[in-house]
Design a protein around this motif. Structure first.
Motif, PDB file in Angstrom:
ATOM      1  N   ALA A 123       0.782  -1.237   0.160  1.00 11.88           N
ATOM      2  CA  ALA A 123       0.006   0.087   0.159  1.00 11.88           C
ATOM      3  C   ALA A 123       0.927   1.234  -0.050  1.00 11.88           C
ATOM      4  O   ALA A 123       1.685   1.322   0.827  1.00 11.88           O
ATOM      5  CB  ALA A 123      -0.844  -0.018   1.207  1.00 11.88           C
ATOM      6  N   VAL A 124       0.535   2.168  -1.019  1.00 10.34           N
ATOM      7  CA  VAL A 124       1.479   3.259  -1.037  1.00 10.34           C
ATOM      8  C   VAL A 124       0.550   4.464  -0.963  1.00 10.34           C
ATOM      9  O   VAL A 124      -0.419   4.451  -1.505  1.00 10.34           O
ATOM     10  CB  VAL A 124       2.370   3.329  -2.280  1.00 10.34           C
ATOM     11  CG1 VAL A 124       3.642   2.230  -2.178  1.00 10.34           C
ATOM     12  CG2 VAL A 124       1.680   2.973  -3.515  1.00 10.34           C
ATOM     13  N   ALA A 125       0.873   5.577  -0.320  1.00  6.16           N
ATOM     14  CA  ALA A 125      -0.070   6.511  -0.322  1.00  6.16           C
ATOM     15  C   ALA A 125       0.480   8.033  -1.045  1.00  6.16           C
ATOM     16  O   ALA A 125       1.733   8.208  -0.830  1.00  6.16           O
ATOM     17  CB  ALA A 125      -0.366   7.010   1.177  1.00  6.16           C
ATOM     18  N   PHE A 126      -0.312   9.000  -1.207  1.00  5.17           N
ATOM     19  CA  PHE A 126       0.077  10.096  -1.896  1.00  5.17           C
ATOM     20  C   PHE A 126      -0.954  11.245  -1.608  1.00  5.17           C
ATOM     21  O   PHE A 126      -1.880  11.123  -1.264  1.00  5.17           O
ATOM     22  CB  PHE A 126       0.219  10.168  -3.553  1.00  5.17           C
ATOM     23  CG  PHE A 126       0.883   9.267  -4.119  1.00  5.17           C
ATOM     24  CD1 PHE A 126       2.495   9.688  -4.433  1.00  5.17           C
ATOM     25  CD2 PHE A 126       0.630   7.723  -4.529  1.00  5.17           C
ATOM     26  CE1 PHE A 126       3.325   8.810  -4.980  1.00  5.17           C
ATOM     27  CE2 PHE A 126       1.528   6.977  -5.012  1.00  5.17           C
ATOM     28  CZ  PHE A 126       2.711   7.317  -5.322  1.00  5.17           C
ATOM     29  N   MET A 127      -0.436  12.267  -1.157  1.00  6.48           N
ATOM     30  CA  MET A 127      -1.105  13.580  -0.528  1.00  6.48           C
ATOM     31  C   MET A 127      -1.405  14.439  -1.795  1.00  6.48           C
ATOM     32  O   MET A 127      -0.724  14.689  -2.588  1.00  6.48           O
ATOM     33  CB  MET A 127      -0.402  14.208   0.525  1.00  6.48           C
ATOM     34  CG  MET A 127       0.011  13.280   1.537  1.00  6.48           C
ATOM     35  SD  MET A 127      -1.628  12.581   2.497  1.00  6.48           S
ATOM     36  CE  MET A 127      -2.203  14.093   3.149  1.00  6.48           C
ATOM     37  N   ASN A 128      -2.792  15.160  -1.492  1.00  3.67           N
ATOM     38  CA  ASN A 128      -2.940  16.279  -2.486  1.00  3.67           C
ATOM     39  C   ASN A 128      -3.178  15.723  -3.796  1.00  3.67           C
ATOM     40  O   ASN A 128      -2.267  16.648  -4.828  1.00  3.67           O
ATOM     41  CB  ASN A 128      -2.274  17.578  -2.147  1.00  3.67           C
ATOM     42  CG  ASN A 128      -2.509  17.745  -0.718  1.00  3.67           C
ATOM     43  OD1 ASN A 128      -3.343  17.866  -0.127  1.00  3.67           O
ATOM     44  ND2 ASN A 128      -1.213  18.168  -0.149  1.00  3.67           N
TER      45      ASN A 128
END
Length: 248
Positions: A70-75
């Motif tokens: 699971a990889v997360a990115f903001m905005n």
């Protein structure tokens, strides 16, 4: 006693029944395959939803282990959510390579979770061992090959030996390693590397294309001595299949 007409009808009905039975059996096999993949995806999703995580996760199922990232990115702008998938996949590959003990070569995005300004991309990973094992179950792939994945390329040498021909597992292991190195040496020193010796994990991904076999041969030459055991197990009864690999 049946007359000729009734006998012909009986034979035709029997043939029709056999034909329909065969068709239904094939349908069951196809459905089982689809259900297996669907079950794996649903299992990973359930685990994530019950306990969200970021990074790698090795999940123990009833019949096999599953690997998720699971990889997360903001905005991320709304109009860039889909185009960000490729970027997320590259990040997932990097995270998996650093975290998992064995190489993962296929990354399938199975969900995108949006929470506030954060978007998390969830991937189901296929390990090199699972990839080779599934191929070996369908047909013999003994020999040396290049496994070309979007992120990395591997030299893989696979050999199957009959258990009864060796006095001990240790002797069989030693013979397998010697044969595996010979197979890679033959491929690298050959005049060319054929298309049959190159397995692309995703035909639709241009990153798996190999345009120059000479470049591959130059890279592969230095890894013959660095072959590592990927697995040694019985895929076919009374035979042991060994697979060795080395990363470019």
């Amino acid at each position: 006693m049946m007359d000729k007409k009734n006998k012909s009808i009986f034979i035709m009905n029997k043939f029709l029944f056999s034909f329909l039975l065969a068709i239904s059996t094939l349908g069951v096999y196809a459905q089982s395959f689809n259900n297996e993949k669907t079950s794996a995806i649903n299992f990973v999703k359930r685990v994530y939803n019950s306990a969200p995580f970021e990074g790698i996760k090795k999940l123990e199922g009833e019949e096999r282990n599953y690997y998720a990232v699971a990889v997360a990115f903001m905005n991320i702008p709304k109009d860039s959510l889909l185009s960000a998938v490729a970027k997320a996949q590259i990040k997932a590959q990097d995270v998996a390579e650093q975290g998992f003990a064995e190489p993962c070569i296929k990354f399938e995005m199975i969900d995108r979770i949006e929470k506030g300004n954060q978007n998390t991309y969830l991937f189901l990973c296929t390990t090199l061992e699972d990839f080779i094992t599934e191929m070996s179950k369908k047909k013999s792939i003994d020999g040396a090959r290049i496994i070309s994945a979007p992120g990395n390329k591997y030299v893989v040498s696979t050999i199957t030996l009959e258990n009864a021909k060796y006095t001990s597992p240790e002797m069989r292991d030693k013979a397998a390693f010697m044969k595996a190195k010979q197979l890679v040496n033959t491929m690298v020193n050959g005049s060319t590397i054929t298309s049959e010796q190159i397995i692309r994990t995703d035909e639709n991904d241009k990153r798996t294309e190999i345009t120059s076999t000479e470049v591959v041969k130059e890279h592969a030459m230095g890894f013959i001595q660095g072959l590592e055991l990927l697995f040694g197990k019985e895929i076919t009864q009374n035979k042991t299949t060994y697979s060795y690999y080395s990363k470019f």
